[in-house]
Design a protein around this motif. Structure first.
Motif, PDB file in Angstrom:
ATOM      1  N   PHE A 238       0.824  -1.210   0.000  1.00 32.01           N
ATOM      2  CA  PHE A 238       0.000   0.000   0.000  1.00 32.01           C
ATOM      3  C   PHE A 238       0.863   1.266   0.000  1.00 32.01           C
ATOM      4  CE2 PHE A 238      -2.830  -3.310   1.177  1.00 32.01           C
ATOM      5  CZ  PHE A 238      -4.066  -2.918   0.684  1.00 32.01           C
ATOM      6  N   ASN A 239       0.494   2.197  -0.866  1.00 31.02           N
ATOM      7  CA  ASN A 239       1.238   3.453  -0.960  1.00 31.02           C
ATOM      8  C   ASN A 239       0.885   4.407   0.170  1.00 31.02           C
ATOM      9  OD1 ASN A 239       0.526   2.373  -3.788  1.00 31.02           O
ATOM     10  ND2 ASN A 239       2.349   3.580  -4.129  1.00 31.02           N
ATOM     11  N   LEU A 240      -0.334   4.285   0.674  1.00 30.95           N
ATOM     12  CA  LEU A 240      -0.779   5.241   1.695  1.00 30.95           C
ATOM     13  C   LEU A 240      -1.850   4.603   2.577  1.00 30.95           C
ATOM     14  CD1 LEU A 240      -0.628   8.271   2.605  1.00 30.95           C
ATOM     15  CD2 LEU A 240      -2.449   8.760   0.977  1.00 30.95           C
ATOM     16  N   ILE A 241      -1.724   4.846   3.887  1.00 40.42           N
ATOM     17  CA  ILE A 241      -2.770   4.402   4.823  1.00 40.42           C
ATOM     18  C   ILE A 241      -3.317   5.649   5.512  1.00 40.42           C
ATOM     19  CG2 ILE A 241      -3.310   3.003   6.868  1.00 40.42           C
ATOM     20  CD1 ILE A 241      -2.592   1.228   4.488  1.00 40.42           C
ATOM     21  N   LEU A 242      -4.608   5.875   5.336  1.00 38.44           N
ATOM     22  CA  LEU A 242      -5.258   7.045   5.916  1.00 38.44           C
ATOM     23  C   LEU A 242      -5.786   6.719   7.307  1.00 38.44           C
ATOM     24  CD1 LEU A 242      -7.353   8.020   2.757  1.00 38.44           C
ATOM     25  CD2 LEU A 242      -5.039   8.774   3.371  1.00 38.44           C
ATOM     26  N   VAL A 243      -6.079   7.774   8.069  1.00 36.62           N
ATOM     27  CA  VAL A 243      -6.579   7.568   9.438  1.00 36.62           C
ATOM     28  C   VAL A 243      -7.930   8.277   9.574  1.00 36.62           C
ATOM     29  CG1 VAL A 243      -6.089   7.888  11.892  1.00 36.62           C
ATOM     30  CG2 VAL A 243      -4.217   7.408  10.305  1.00 36.62           C
ATOM     31  N   TRP A 339       1.593  10.427  10.668  1.00 37.60           N
ATOM     32  CA  TRP A 339       2.086  11.708  11.196  1.00 37.60           C
ATOM     33  C   TRP A 339       3.495  12.026  10.717  1.00 37.60           C
ATOM     34  CZ3 TRP A 339      -0.918  15.443  12.479  1.00 37.60           C
ATOM     35  CH2 TRP A 339      -2.239  15.136  12.822  1.00 37.60           C
ATOM     36  N   GLU A 340       4.261  10.980  10.441  1.00 36.61           N
ATOM     37  CA  GLU A 340       5.576  11.227   9.826  1.00 36.61           C
ATOM     38  C   GLU A 340       5.381  11.829   8.432  1.00 36.61           C
ATOM     39  OE1 GLU A 340       7.616   7.528  12.199  1.00 36.61           O
ATOM     40  OE2 GLU A 340       7.419   7.379  10.010  1.00 36.61           O
ATOM     41  N   ASP A 341       4.398  11.295   7.716  1.00 36.62           N
ATOM     42  CA  ASP A 341       4.104  11.822   6.374  1.00 36.62           C
ATOM     43  C   ASP A 341       3.678  13.285   6.457  1.00 36.62           C
ATOM     44  OD1 ASP A 341       4.661   9.396   5.320  1.00 36.62           O
ATOM     45  OD2 ASP A 341       2.591   8.803   4.927  1.00 36.62           O
ATOM     46  N   ILE A 342       2.872  13.601   7.471  1.00 39.73           N
ATOM     47  CA  ILE A 342       2.399  14.982   7.617  1.00 39.73           C
ATOM     48  C   ILE A 342       3.570  15.906   7.953  1.00 39.73           C
ATOM     49  CG2 ILE A 342       0.976  16.523   9.065  1.00 39.73           C
ATOM     50  CD1 ILE A 342      -1.205  14.453   8.928  1.00 39.73           C
ATOM     51  N   TYR A 347       3.621  21.010   8.408  1.00 40.58           N
ATOM     52  CA  TYR A 347       2.434  21.279   9.239  1.00 40.58           C
ATOM     53  C   TYR A 347       1.683  22.516   8.750  1.00 40.58           C
ATOM     54  CZ  TYR A 347       4.500  17.931  12.529  1.00 40.58           C
ATOM     55  OH  TYR A 347       5.029  16.808  13.099  1.00 40.58           O
ATOM     56  N   ALA A 348       2.439  23.557   8.372  1.00 39.21           N
ATOM     57  CA  ALA A 348       1.787  24.822   8.004  1.00 39.21           C
ATOM     58  C   ALA A 348       0.953  24.644   6.739  1.00 39.21           C
ATOM     59  CB  ALA A 348       2.838  25.909   7.803  1.00 39.21           C
ATOM     60  N   GLN A 349       1.536  23.939   5.770  1.00 37.86           N
ATOM     61  CA  GLN A 349       0.785  23.736   4.522  1.00 37.86           C
ATOM     62  C   GLN A 349      -0.438  22.854   4.773  1.00 37.86           C
ATOM     63  OE1 GLN A 349       2.908  22.054   1.180  1.00 37.86           O
ATOM     64  NE2 GLN A 349       1.087  22.204  -0.118  1.00 37.86           N
ATOM     65  N   MET A 350      -0.256  21.876   5.662  1.00 35.85           N
ATOM     66  CA  MET A 350      -1.379  20.989   5.987  1.00 35.85           C
ATOM     67  C   MET A 350      -2.520  21.798   6.602  1.00 35.85           C
ATOM     68  SD  MET A 350      -2.879  18.115   6.083  1.00 35.85           S
ATOM     69  CE  MET A 350      -1.750  16.852   5.538  1.00 35.85           C
ATOM     70  N   GLU A 351      -2.164  22.661   7.515  1.00 36.34           N
ATOM     71  CA  GLU A 351      -3.172  23.477   8.190  1.00 36.34           C
ATOM     72  C   GLU A 351      -3.921  24.362   7.182  1.00 36.34           C
ATOM     73  OE1 GLU A 351      -2.858  26.499  11.810  1.00 36.34           O
ATOM     74  OE2 GLU A 351      -1.549  24.764  11.970  1.00 36.34           O
ATOM     75  N   GLN A 352      -3.150  24.929   6.275  1.00 36.77           N
ATOM     76  CA  GLN A 352      -3.751  25.818   5.267  1.00 36.77           C
ATOM     77  C   GLN A 352      -4.723  25.041   4.365  1.00 36.77           C
ATOM     78  OE1 GLN A 352      -1.023  27.049   2.245  1.00 36.77           O
ATOM     79  NE2 GLN A 352      -2.590  28.178   1.154  1.00 36.77           N
TER      80      GLN A 352
END
Ligand SMILES: Nc1ncnc2c1ncn2[C@@H]1O[C@H](COP(=O)(O)OS(=O)(=O)O)[C@@H](OP(=O)(O)O)[C@H]1O
Length: 498
Positions: A238-243, A339-342, A347-352
């Motif tokens: 799997f390339n990505l696991i979401l939460v 969270w490592e991926d984030i 963090y700032a771009q994620m928040e935006q």
């Protein structure tokens, strides 16, 4: 000999070096233009034909840089993890761009049996035709999935805290899962799981449901070696696991991984459990209960009995996590990776981007949904095209559309709230128009979310029939594999075949 002389004459004598350079430059320019056209063509082939219904100019979201949108996608739709909301997004993306879905014959790929390529409608041998998206519930079985999906497929899935999953699963499968059937309440089950759980009976909904859906043994007692093996398989595939608990952050990571515009990952929460009064500000892991509590939305008509059956204390929630120890291991492990991926994402771009996503969702709720988007109990929804399938102790919530929408907006809004089963039928009819015309699907059954499976179908291996359709013996099953009987034109939910 002659060719060499000819070449020398062409190069040095007749054409000259300047011309060679010019020809080379021209060649490079043409190659670049062809490449660019290819990119543009590829991009436009995954862009919707119609115009966007988002009012905001930010609907595309911040730039993704130079990337190609993924259109070969395998989503392992794990149970009770917000997977219906994710699937709706994939449905919309593919539907609007006329991508081809790998759909089941009925409503599932033979779950809880491991996935088999022959259950895909229209499958004609390994890679005989191009499927873009595979996303229905299944018990994962990599070699068989690989027969259906192209080699460059993007694999992803979603996980949830096992305590929340157990609550959701108990409420939904109480009358279906053998272990839950016998328990007096979820609290009772949490206190004494071994009293009710029999590993010889297929009890996937009652223990380590994630582990089961990923194709591994769910009933053994915890062993670190087995858990690590599962982790390795997931990492390799799997390339990505979401939460689920961080749904919006998940959507942002996903859109960047897939190179999709922001508007494609805007969604309304589907398949939510009815709000329980005690949830408000309280103990439950229900996503909607928390959202509704925060929004000050209350619900009426809850069966008090159902409420008591699904209530658990925090100590019992912890017991449920321990009972589902494999799932807890997977949850903790992939939550860390998430969270490592984030962190790498920023963090700032994620928040935006999360703020932008929420703004777009709010905007869409105002445009599309009645009462500002307040979820409605399924039984109160008159229109069968948008009524979610009902199973279990509590009502499953849906939405109603704002009246008076113009046709294009209504169609786009409808796509966002159309429940899974109905959407599957729409896609099925689009991909197999001749079958749809010949009336293979019975609208009355579809409204109830049932599938009509011919007993003589060599691929399904379903059990002998109970109903009768068009003189042929047939069996009625709901999407979940449980048997349905027709009595006086009324569909009655029967016990699931395990
Ligand atoms: N956006 C978002 N964020 C977080 N949680 C969400 C979201 N959308 C749906 N849900 C919750 O997911 C639960 C339903 O999961 P599934 O759709 O996977 O169920 S199913 O297996 O397909 O029946 C169901 O959980 P419960 O309400 O606890 O039962 C939904 O409320």
């Amino acid at each position: 000999m002659f060719e060499t002389r000819m070449l020398r004459w062409l190069v040095c004598g007749r054409v000259g070096t300047v011309w060679i350079w010019k020809a080379l430059l021209l060649f490079v320019a043409i190659a670049f233009a062809v490449q660019l056209l290819g990119v543009i063509f590829n991009k436009s082939s995954v862009h919707p034909a119609g115009h966007s219904i988002f009012l905001s100019s930010d609907a595309q979201g911040p730039s993704l840089g130079f990337c190609q949108p993924h259109t070969h996608i395998m989503f392992l739709k794990t149970h009770k993890t917000a997977s219906s909301t994710v699937l709706n997004m994939l449905y919309r993306f593919g539907d609007e761009r006329n991508l081809r879905f790998a759909l089941p014959m009925g409503y599932q790929f033979g779950y809880p049996l491991p996935f088999n390529a022959h259950r895909v409608k229209g499958y004609r041998g390994p890679r005989a035709m191009e499927f873009h998206i595979l996303g229905h519930h299944m018990r994962f079985n990599k070699p068989e999935v690989e027969k259906v999906m192209p080699a460059d497929t993007f694999y992803f899935s979603i996980i949830r805290d096992p305590a929340g999953m157990a609550e959701s699963s108990f409420a939904y499968y109480k009358e279906v899962a053998p272990a839950f059937k016998k328990a007096k309440s979820l609290g009772d089950f949490a206190d004494n799981p071994y009293r009710y759980y029999d590993s010889r009976v297929r009890n996937n909904y009652a223990r380590n449901l994630l582990m089961f859906d990923f194709g591994m043994d769910n009933s053994a007692n915890f062993s670190l070696a087995v858990a690590q093996k599962a982790e390795t398989m997931i990492r390799q595939t799997f390339n990505l696991i979401l939460v689920s608990e961080y749904f919006d952050q998940s959507m942002i990571l996903l859109r960047h991984a897939l190179c999709w515009p922001l508007e494609t990952v805007v969604s309304f929460s589907l398949n939510a459990r009815q709000q329980k009064p005690s949830d408000v500000g309280g103990l439950s892991g229900s996503f909607v209960s928390k959202a509704a509590a925060a929004a000050g939305i209350g619900f009426r008509g809850v069966r008090p009995q159902a409420k008591i059956l699904t209530n658990v204390t925090e100590a019992q929630r912890e017991k449920l996590r321990q009972w589902n120890a494999f799932d807890l291991y997977l949850y903790k492990t992939f939550n860390r990776t998430f969270w490592e991926d984030i962190k790498s994402f920023g963090y700032a771009q994620m928040e935006q981007e999360v703020s932008l996503l929420r703004m777009l969702r709010k905007e869409m709720a105002q445009v599309c949904l009645r009462d500002g988007g307040k979820p409605v109990e399924g039984r109160r929804i008159q229109d069968k095209n948008i009524r979610p399938f009902q199973l279990g102790l509590l009502q499953i919530l849906g939405y109603e559309l704002q009246p008076g929408l113009d046709n294009a907006t209504r169609a786009a809004c409808l796509r966002m709230i159309r429940p899974e089963l109905q959407y599957k039928d729409v896609l099925d009819a689009k991909q197999f128009p001749r079958m749809a015309q010949s009336g293979q699907q019975n609208p009355a059954l579809l409204a109830a979310g049932a599938s009509l499976v011919r007993q003589d179908s060599p691929r399904t291996g379903e059990r002998p029939a109970e109903g009768n359709a068009g003189g042929r013996t047939a069996e009625l099953r709901d999407w979940d594999g449980s048997r349905l009987m027709r009595r006086n034109q009324t569909l009655i939910q029967k016990v699931r075949l395990t």
